[in-house]
Design a protein around this motif. Structure first.
Motif, short mmCIF file in Angstrom:
data_model
loop_
_atom_site.label_atom_id
_atom_site.label_comp_id
_atom_site.label_asym_id
_atom_site.label_seq_id
_atom_site.Cartn_x
_atom_site.Cartn_y
_atom_site.Cartn_z
N GLN A 1 6.79 -21.79 22.40
CA GLN A 1 6.82 -21.48 23.84
C GLN A 1 7.26 -20.05 24.08
O GLN A 1 6.65 -19.33 24.87
N ILE A 2 8.32 -19.63 23.35
CA ILE A 2 8.79 -18.24 23.52
C ILE A 2 7.65 -17.30 23.14
O ILE A 2 7.33 -16.35 23.87
N ASN B 1 7.86 -18.67 12.40
CA ASN B 1 7.53 -20.06 12.70
C ASN B 1 6.51 -20.61 11.69
O ASN B 1 6.64 -21.72 11.19
N ASN C 1 6.89 -25.33 15.25
CA ASN C 1 8.04 -25.54 16.13
C ASN C 1 7.68 -25.20 17.58
O ASN C 1 7.16 -24.14 17.87
N GLU C 2 7.99 -26.16 18.48
CA GLU C 2 7.56 -26.04 19.87
C GLU C 2 8.34 -24.96 20.64
O GLU C 2 7.76 -24.19 21.40
N VAL C 3 9.66 -24.90 20.40
CA VAL C 3 10.47 -23.93 21.15
C VAL C 3 10.07 -22.51 20.81
O VAL C 3 9.79 -21.68 21.68
N MET C 4 9.99 -22.24 19.50
CA MET C 4 9.55 -20.91 19.09
C MET C 4 8.16 -20.63 19.64
O MET C 4 7.86 -19.52 20.08
#
Lengths: 280, 591, 234
Positions: free
Chosen positions: B451-452, B517, B446-449
């Motif tokens: 990035q965080i 993730n 997952n990209e959002v996780m």
């Protein structure tokens, strides 16, 4: 894009932190300002390299980030550029190493006039020994350690009898006089560390290690142990006082020699033996 | 800059390559548990390493709580504190980093990248994992043994490691620690033989040494080094076990412990340090070289550009590997060894900085005139360069013998090695997992996780370890349960310690998100397809994703080096290694 | 660490020689579509198992060289008294050498398809290996009975530890040998059987060489040799 900002912030922020933060070494109290100078040269060279590499990266990301239709250049290698970079790096490394090796030569060469002082580490206590009137430290042996003779000095060595023994007390040094610190341990590794002196060395059971210094200012300094020596490691503290010549002599005259300590212990022992005898 | 492509040498024929016998599993147990497939073993290695790594993470929280807020947590007493730092260090260096890079990435990538069906000795490979797991279990057992795990520091220096002043010294802690290391080394040797011989003998047709991706070069060189360096740790462990259990005096001199004369005599604690660091310094590069290799491939793939100076990169890896065997005593400048050794080891140590610097230049020059996709693997690669350069440069302080004298055994050292062999390689591990996860599972993380996870980890870790150097400059020693009232340490330094602790908690929490993730994306991640990064190397050209047992239907034939990105004239900006002919190349001036 | 460094230099020289034949100076981006593969037909000519054993023996050599390095470094201290060597060690050495010869014979006979002779030689070699181990245990017993206990003196400690480590390696070799004997028990000796026997023989020759070095070390001849080298150097 955030990454460009962060990279620039990291590079600039690190330099600002270095220049503006209140955290820097303690004022020096020995002749080893050469070490500080070498350290500053290293800071300069490495700082320039760090900022250059990070800023260059930030520029690359900004300039060459992907946009539709972009295509990377095809460049397998560039011998000339690589040669220049390797040469430049070699020069930079030499600029740090050369002064370093010169100072190390000084560090391992004890001057002739240095007086010897012995530091003995044990869990978790510092003891000290200074040469007596003969100016020589007597021999010692870990096997000879008893409750009365906690440093294991050789009773049959005349040079040992007049040594001053300071168990768990303060060590005094004379300002401006080079001293050779002889380091010994009776149980595990310790490390005699006075931050203001810069120099430090491990103390290894079974051998005698050393370093030398010349105290350059009077004052009271804290001794820490810098080699993990068990659970009491952080509590193993001591005190070094650097005195003027007169104060030093006054302090030295109050210290007890090995033979005095032995005599004291001896009278206690005979007294105990005397008390015990009638009971038998 | 485009050179003319020569056409000497024999073109590779399309002839079928002689195939090897393959082990075939017959049941669920032999397919997924006692598997001899390198890909399964890789996942087993990686899962175990990450699991034990989480233990190390919690330990680091506990020790940071004590350092940031001394005395606020009553259950962290001095004994426990030393047990925590020891186990944290040992787990991170040996059971996480070494195991994950070589056992995890090595197992997964070597056969796939070289176009092999599997490792050459699959049975030994399986044993390697099970011995590793056993070693981890013995290590974990020491937490539950009477007296708890050893608290001797990860360097396990005798005599204190086997004396009663140290937690676990006279109990089971040190015995279990040494036994676990011995098991690990035996297990690693079995795996290591596989990695080396697979690279030597398992390459597919056309895969010459100079067509291997740098990842394989890094892992291969690191494995050769590990095979030669781990015996030193093995010898040190065996000798210390003898000293502890049988009362010999290899490392034990005459000792008066708490007023009592011990039976030992004549041994040399320095001998242990020589053996330990003869392993310990190559170990740094055993972790670093795979990271170097992997990061080269990440940068090249995601900047759509060939790695700059491939040959120089290969030579640098080999030279660093060889040199790293003659620098070990730079860990011992203030150990009391013959001080004249300092001249030699300072010189060799600073010489090794040159090939290392060349690698850094080549990474950033690969970015130059690239087509940089800021994907998660690329971000982690950039973060690696920052932290590695920072940590590498502080290595020049500590490698230069006089500068080391005031700094050794202070927090400066802690900050240095965490930056250079903690943060930097772990950032590469993350980048590599984001990069290869789609091949292993068939789905993207997952990209959002992601990035965080990236931003918190990178910025947070930098904020932890960069200021920590200055605590060392003040003179704050390492391995102190509490500083107490110390004249030369200003109150502001304690505030800094609190800040570092809070950052450590935050960065640690981000790793839990990453772990989530990893598990979540197995089912819910976006479908990746066979080659989501449009990469050239062979592992992305498998007929199925995830690759089946045996990897290939027909063994691939290699026609080009692994960095044909953005070749002028080619239709696509990448040409897979197994694509025949010079189609797409428009070599200027070629006949 | 001198002993180890010398061994490493040898290993690195071999690695360097091999690498020098791998065209490390070629420019791979110019060689599209062509194989400059030194391997005939792109496949290895030496079986992987042989290379694997070679690498493993390098690791074992590193291990023993480190033990020997530690031995020399510890020997420098004053509390060192050499351990007397039991006479039975001479016999053990002979038995180990015999095992080596037997395995060599097993290999030669297997190559010439004299399967029965080969099988006999293998079993005899196994027996020789077991006899060697028994002899080593006997030597230990003799020493302990004479009062040379493991913790008394570093020379004793090293003798028990290093000879024990060598014994464990022999034991491991015996397991491999037993496996080979079981697998070649029936049927004609094929190429694979010959390979297995060859590997066992190589391992045995190597462990014999290690033992000879160790025996020289424990008996003190190695010291004289090292002393001679030192004098030549200075």
């Amino acid at each position: 894009m955030a990454v460009v900002v962060i990279l620039v912030l990291l590079a600039v922020g690190s330099v600002l932190f270095h220049l503006l933060s209140p955290w820097w070494w303690t004022p020096i109290a020995s002749n080893w300002n050469y070490i500080d100078n070498t350290l500053i040269i290293t800071f300069w060279i490495t700082g320039v390299v760090f900022v250059a590499v990070v800023l260059f990266m930030a520029y690359c990301v900004l300039r060459f980030r992907h946009r539709p239709g972009n295509r990377a250049a095809y460049e397998p290698e560039n011998r000339k550029l690589e040669g220049w970079l390797a040469g430049g790096t070699t020069l930079g490394v030499a600029a740090m190493l050369t002064p370093g090796l010169f100072v190390w030569h000084q560090f391992v060469t004890v001057p002739d006039g240095a007086t010897e002082v012995e530091v003995v580490g044990q869990q978790w206590l510092w003891s000290f020994r200074l040469p007596g009137a003969d100016g020589k430290l007597g021999t010692s042996e870990t096997r000879d350690i008893t409750p009365e003779n906690s440093l294991g000095l050789n009773r049959n060595d005349a040079a040992a009898l007049d040594d001053y023994v300071i168990e768990g007390g303060e060590l005094h040094l004379e300002v401006g006089k080079p001293v050779k610190m002889l380091l010994r341990s009776v149980d595990v590794l310790h490390d005699f560390y006075v931050p203001e002196f810069r120099a430090k060395m491990d103390m290894v059971p079974g051998m005698v290690t050393y370093f030398w210094l010349t105290p350059t200012r009077t004052g009271t300094f804290e001794v820490l142990c810098a080699e993990l020596c068990g659970v009491g490691h952080p509590q193993m503290r001591g005190t070094v006082v650097v005195d003027s010549a007169a104060d030093y002599q006054a302090w030295l005259s109050q210290q007890q020699t090995f033979s005095q300590l032995q005599a004291k212990a001896g009278t206690k022992e005979t007294a105990q033996a005397g008390n015990a005898a009638p009971a038998q | 800059m485009v050179d003319i492509r020569h056409s000497t040498g024999e073109p590779i024929g399309a002839a079928e390559v002689e195939d090897v016998e393959l082990y075939h599993p017959h049941s669920w147990w032999t397919r997924y548990v006692f598997s001899q497939d390198a890909k399964i073993i890789a996942v087993q290695y990686a899962s175990t390493a990450i699991a034990i790594g989480m233990v190390a993470l919690v330990l680091s929280w506990l020790m940071r709580l004590q350092l940031g807020f001394p005395g606020a947590f009553a259950f962290i007493d001095a004994e426990r504190y030393y047990q925590f730092i020891t186990m944290h260090g040992m787990i991170m260096v040996i059971y996480l980093l070494t195991a994950l890079f070589l056992g995890g990435f090595g197992n997964y990538l070597i056969p796939l990248m070289l176009g092999a069906r599997d490792m050459v000795f699959p049975y030994a490979n399986m044993l390697s994992y099970w011995l590793y797991l056993l070693a981890v279990l013995v290590l974990v057992a020491s937490f539950f043994a009477p007296g708890g795990p050893t608290g001797a520091g990860w360097t396990l220096y005798p005599p204190q490691a086997v004396l009663s002043g140290t937690p676990g010294g006279k109990d089971w802690g040190i015995i279990l620690m040494l036994s676990s290391l011995i098991l690990f080394i035996i297990g690693f040797t079995m795996g290591g033989l596989n990695y080396v011989v697979t690279v030597l003998q398992g390459r597919t047709r056309g895969m010459t040494l100079m067509r291997m991706p740098l990842t394989v070069w890094g892992i291969f060189t690191a494995t050769v080094m590990a095979l030669l360096a781990f015996p030193a740790l093995f010898v040190a462990c065996v000798m210390m076990l003898f000293d502890r259990v049988l009362g010999t005096s290899f490392f034990m001199p005459a000792i008066v412990e708490m007023g009592e004369q011990l039976q030992h005599g004549g041994g040399s604690p320095i001998l242990f340090q020589h053996l330990f660091w003869f392993f310990g310094h190559p170990e740094v590069y055993i972790v670093a070289l795979p990271a170097f290799g992997i990061v080269s491939d990440l940068i090249s793939t995601h900047a759509r550009k060939n790695i700059f100076g491939y040959r120089m990169m290969v030579w640098a890896i080999v030279i660093i590997g060889a040199l790293s065997f003659i620098v070990w005593a730079h860990h011992m400048y203030v150990s009391g060894m013959n001080p004249y050794f300092g001249f030699f080891f300072a010189t060799t140590t600073l010489i090794i900085a040159v090939p290392t610097a060349i690698k850094v230049y080549n990474w950033v020059l690969t970015l130059w005139r690239g087509d940089i996709h800021l994907t998660l693997p690329m971000l982690f690669a950039l973060a690696f360069i920052v932290t590695f350069v920072n940590g590498g440069l502080t290595g020049l302080f500590l490698g230069n013998v006089v500068v080391d004298v005031p700094l050794s055994d202070t927090m400066f050292v802690v900050a240095h090695f965490h930056m250079v062999m903690g943060v930097a390689p772990i950032l590469v591990i993350f980048g590599a997992i984001y990069h290869w996860y789609p091949k292993i599972t068939g789905r993207m993380l997952n990209e959002v996780m992601g990035q965080i996870h990236f931003w918190v980890t990178f910025v947070g870790a930098y904020l932890i370890f960069f200021p920590m150097h200055y605590l060392g400059l003040i003179g704050m020693p390492r391995r102190y349960y509490e500083m107490g009232e110390t004249a030369f340490v200003p109150a502001s330094a304690h505030t800094l310690n609190e800040f570092i602790t809070i950052m450590a908690l935050v960065v640690g929490a981000a790793q839990l998100l990453f772990l989530f993730n990893l598990i979540w994306s197995i089912r819910h991640g976006r479908e990746a397809g066979g080659n989501p990064w449009r990469a050239t190397t062979l592992e992305w050209q498998t007929p199925e994703t995830p690759p089946r047992h045996g990897n290939w239907k027909e063994l691939p034939v290699v026609y080009r080096w692994p960095y044909d990105y953005s070749v002028p004239g080619a239709a696509e900006d990448f040409i897979p290694q197994n694509q025949p002919g010079s189609a797409g190349h428009a070599p200027e001036g070629a006949s | 660490m001198n002993v180890t460094l010398i061994l490493l230099a040898v290993i690195l020289t071999i690695a360097g020689w091999w690498l020098s034949r791998q065209r490390l100076f070629s420019k791979p981006w110019l060689e599209v579509g062509h194989a400059f593969d030194p391997r005939p037909d792109g496949r290895p000519s030496i079986p992987p198992a042989k290379i694997g054993l070679g690498v493993f023996l390098a690791v074992v050599a590193a291990l023993f060289s480190l033990f020997i390095s530690a031995y020399f470094m510890r020997m420098a201290s004053t509390d060192w008294w050499s351990t007397p060597m039991p006479k039975v060690l001479w016999l053990n050495t002979a038995i180990l050498g015999l095992g080596s010869l037997l395995l060599h014979a097993a290999r030669v006979t297997a190559e010439r398809h004299r399967d029965e002779a080969s099988r006999t030689a293998l079993i005899a070699a196994l027996a020789a290996g077991l006899a060697f181990l028994a002899g080593q245990v006997f030597a230990w017993r003799e020493l302990t009975d004479a009062g040379f206990l493991i913790a008394d003196n570093p020379a004793n400690s090293f003798f028990y530890m290093i000879s024990g480590m060598h014994g464990l390696h022999i034991l491991g070799g015996l397991f491999a040998l037993t496996r080979v004997i079981v697998r070649t028990r029936a049927g004609p000796m094929d190429e694979r059987a010959v390979l297995s026997i060859t590997l066992c023989a190589t391992y045995w020759h190597f462990m014999l060489a290690v033992w000879l070095v160790l025996f020289a070390l424990f008996s003190g001849w190695a010291n004289d040799f090292v002393e001679l080298c030192r004098q030549l150097l200075t």
